[in-house]
Design a protein around this motif. Structure first.
Motif, PDB file in Angstrom:
ATOM      1  N   ALA A  30      65.680  -2.248 -16.431  1.00  0.00           N
ATOM      2  CA  ALA A  30      65.729  -1.977 -14.969  1.00  0.00           C
ATOM      3  C   ALA A  30      64.949  -0.549 -14.949  1.00  0.00           C
TER       4      ALA A  30
ATOM      5  N   THR B 178      69.321  -6.526  -0.152  1.00  0.00           N
ATOM      6  CA  THR B 178      70.028  -6.159  -1.469  1.00  0.00           C
ATOM      7  C   THR B 178      71.544  -5.783  -1.380  1.00  0.00           C
TER       8      THR B 178
ATOM      9  N   TRP C 171      71.038 -11.250  -6.842  1.00  0.00           N
ATOM     10  CA  TRP C 171      69.836 -10.437  -7.944  1.00  0.00           C
ATOM     11  C   TRP C 171      70.828  -9.743  -9.151  1.00  0.00           C
ATOM     12  N   HIS C 172      72.203  -9.520  -9.069  1.00  0.00           N
ATOM     13  CA  HIS C 172      72.925  -8.541 -10.013  1.00  0.00           C
ATOM     14  C   HIS C 172      72.619  -9.341 -11.493  1.00  0.00           C
TER      15      HIS C 172
ATOM     16  N   MET D 225      64.302  -9.907 -12.427  1.00  0.00           N
ATOM     17  CA  MET D 225      63.839  -8.489 -12.737  1.00  0.00           C
ATOM     18  C   MET D 225      62.532  -8.478 -13.428  1.00  0.00           C
TER      19      MET D 225
ATOM     20  N   HIS E  28      62.668  -2.910  -7.274  1.00  0.00           N
ATOM     21  CA  HIS E  28      62.821  -2.318  -8.805  1.00  0.00           C
ATOM     22  C   HIS E  28      63.923  -1.153  -8.621  1.00  0.00           C
TER      23      HIS E  28
ATOM     24  N   ASN F 151      67.681  -2.366  -8.581  1.00  0.00           N
ATOM     25  CA  ASN F 151      67.753  -2.638 -10.065  1.00  0.00           C
ATOM     26  C   ASN F 151      67.990  -1.455 -10.867  1.00  0.00           C
TER      27      ASN F 151
ATOM     28  N   HIS G 120      72.342  -1.218 -11.770  1.00  0.00           N
ATOM     29  CA  HIS G 120      72.491  -1.407 -13.228  1.00  0.00           C
ATOM     30  C   HIS G 120      72.808  -0.463 -14.075  1.00  0.00           C
TER      31      HIS G 120
END
Length: 386
Positions: free
Chosen positions: A207, A258, A264-265, A271, A308, A311, A315
Motif C-alpha cells: 500500500a 471507499t 477493497w480491505h 491493490m 492508492h 489503501n 492499511h
C-alpha cells in the motif's frame, strides 16, 4: 464535535495548500523567471522538509498535545506564506517554502493520528472516509480557484492562502479553548483502556509503494504539467485549474465509495491492479494533446489516486497501536513521491520534453508494480511456512 472540527481543519488547510502550490508555479516563473528545473527543485525542497518534519516533529507533537500542535502549525503556515509573498528573490522563496513544508509536518500526522485514535474496522473506515472527503473536496475547489486568482493578479492567491491559515489558526484556538477536551485513548473492546497487541497488516508495505507511486505522478502533474500545459499545449491558467479540479472531483467520488464499502480491505489483487493501471496511464499521456482528452485522463488518474491513498491510509493504521507514528510514515512516503516526481519531472522536462517525463514515470511505476508482486509472493511463502 471533535470529528467535525478536524474535518473542517483538514478542508481549510488543503484549500490553503492547494492555492499556494498551484499559484507558486506561475508566480515564480512570471515574476522571477524561474526555469522548470528550478520550480521542480523548489517544490521538492518543500516536500523534503515536510518529509524531515514528519520524523523530527513527532516528539514535540506528542509533548504539545494535538490541540496546541495544530494551532501552532496553522499559525506557522500563515507566517511562512506571508514571508513567501514578501520574498525579494528565489533564494528566499526556497527558504520560506521549505520552512512552510516543515511546519506542515506538525499538522497532518497530528490530525490524522487524533482522528483515527482508538478506532478499528468499519468505524475506522467511516472516519477515514470522511477525512478523505474533507481534504479532497478542498482539492476540487483550490486549483480552479487558484487559476482564476492568478489570472487576476499573481499575488492575489498568496493573500488568499495567508487569510485561510489565519482563519484556521483562530478557529482551532477558539474551539480548542471552549469546546474540545483531549482524552486518553480507549481502544474498542478494552474497557480498561489498556493498549492491545499490535495487529498491523503486512499489506501496508505494498500500500505504501502504491502511495509513493501515485504521489510521484501527482508531483509531476502539480509542479511540471502546468508549465507544459500553458507553454506547449496553449491552455490558460483557468483551463489548467479546471483539469486539476476534475482530477480532484473524481478522487472525491472514489473516497465516498471507499468510505461506504469494505470489498477493497485487504484485497491484494485490487491493490496491485491499481498500480498496473497507473503505469499504463503514464505511458498513454504521451499521445494526449487536446484539453478534452486530457480531462478524461486526469479524471481517470483521480480515481487511481484515491484508491492508492485510501489503501495506504487504511492499511497503514489498521491494527496498529501507534497511530500518529504510522501516519508519519504514510505522510513521509507520499512526500518522497512528490519529491521524486517534482525533481525528476522538472529536470527531464527542461532537458528533453514532457514525453520523456511520462515515459520515465511509466517505466518506474512498472518496476514498482513488479516489486509489489515480489513482496506478495514472499509474504505468501512466509505465511505458508508459518
Amino acid at each position: 464535535m471533535l470529528l467535525k472540527l478536524l474535518l473542517y481543519a483538514s478542508f481549510l488547510a488543503n484549500i490553503g495548500i492547494g492555492v499556494l502550490n498551484f499559484s507558486l508555479v506561475f508566480y515564480t516563473k512570471d515574476l522571477f523567471h524561474a526555469s522548470p528545473g528550478e520550480i521542480g527543485w523548489m517544490s521538492s525542497l518543500w516536500a523534503l522538509f515536510y518529509f524531515i518534519g514528519c520524523f523530527i516533529l513527532r516528539k514535540p507533537s506528542t509533548s504539545l498535545g494535538p490541540k496546541r500542535a495544530l494551532i501552532l502549525a496553522s499559525a506557522g503556515m500563515a507566517v511562512f506564506s506571508f514571508l513567501i509573498l514578501m520574498s525579494p528573490s528565489m533564494v528566499w522563496i526556497f527558504i520560506f517554502y521549505a520552512l512552510f513544508g516543515f511546519t506542515t509536518a506538525l499538522f497532518w500526522p497530528t490530525l490524522e493520528g487524533w482522528l483515527s485514535e482508538g478506532y478499528e474496522g468499519a468505524t475506522l473506515n467511516k472516519r477515514v472516509g470522511r477525512f478523505n472527503l474533507s481534504w479532497s473536496f478542498a482539492l476540487v475547489l483550490s486549483p480552479y480557484l487558484a487559476g482564476l486568482l492568478v489570472e487576476k493578479g499573481l499575488t492575489l492567491p498568496l493573500f488568499v492562502s495567508i487569510g485561510t491559515y489565519v482563519l484556521l489558526a483562530v478557529s482551532l484556538w477558539f474551539f480548542a479553548v471552549f469546546y474540545i477536551k483531549e482524552k486518553s485513548t480507549v481502544y474498542p473492546g478494552d474497557p480498561a483502556g489498556g493498549i492491545p497487541a499490535d495487529k498491523s497488516t503486512p499489506l501496508r508495505y505494498i500500500a505504501w509503494i502504491g502511495n509513493f507511486s501515485t504521489y510521484m505522478v501527482n508531483g509531476i502533474i502539480l509542479f511540471v504539467f502546468p508549465l507544459y500545459a500553458r507553454d506547449v499545449l496553449g491552455f490558460t491558467e483557468a483551463d489548467i485549474g479546471l483539469l486539476l479540479l476534475l482530477r480532484a472531483l473524481f478522487s472525491t467520488g472514489i473516497f465516498i465509495l471507499t468510505s461506504r464499502t469494505v470489498w477493497w480491505h485487504f484485497n491484494k489483487i485490487y491493490m496491485a491492479g491499481v498500480q498496473f493501471l497507473l503505469a499504463a496511464f503514464c505511458f498513454s499521456l504521451v499521445i494526449i494533446h487536446s484539453w478534452t482528452m486530457m480531462a478524461v485522463m486526469l479524471s481517470f488518474f483521480g480515481i487511481l489516486f484515491a484508491f492508492h491513498y485510501s489503501n495506504s491510509l487504511f492499511h497503514g493504521v489498521s491494527g496498529s497501536v501507534n497511530r500518529e507514528g504510522r501516519m508519519a510514515v504514510h505522510e513521509a512516503v507520499l512526500t518522497a513521491g512528490i519529491i521524486t516526481g517534482a525533481v525528476s519531472g522538472g529536470e527531464l522536462y527542461q532537458r528533453w520534453n514532457m514525453s520523456a517525463v511520462f515515459v520515465a514515470a511509466g517505466v518506474l511505476l512498472s518496476l514498482l508494480f513488479a516489486a509489489q508482486l515480489l513482496i506478495l509472493i514472499i509474504q505468501k511463502r512466509k505465511f505458508s511456512a508459518g
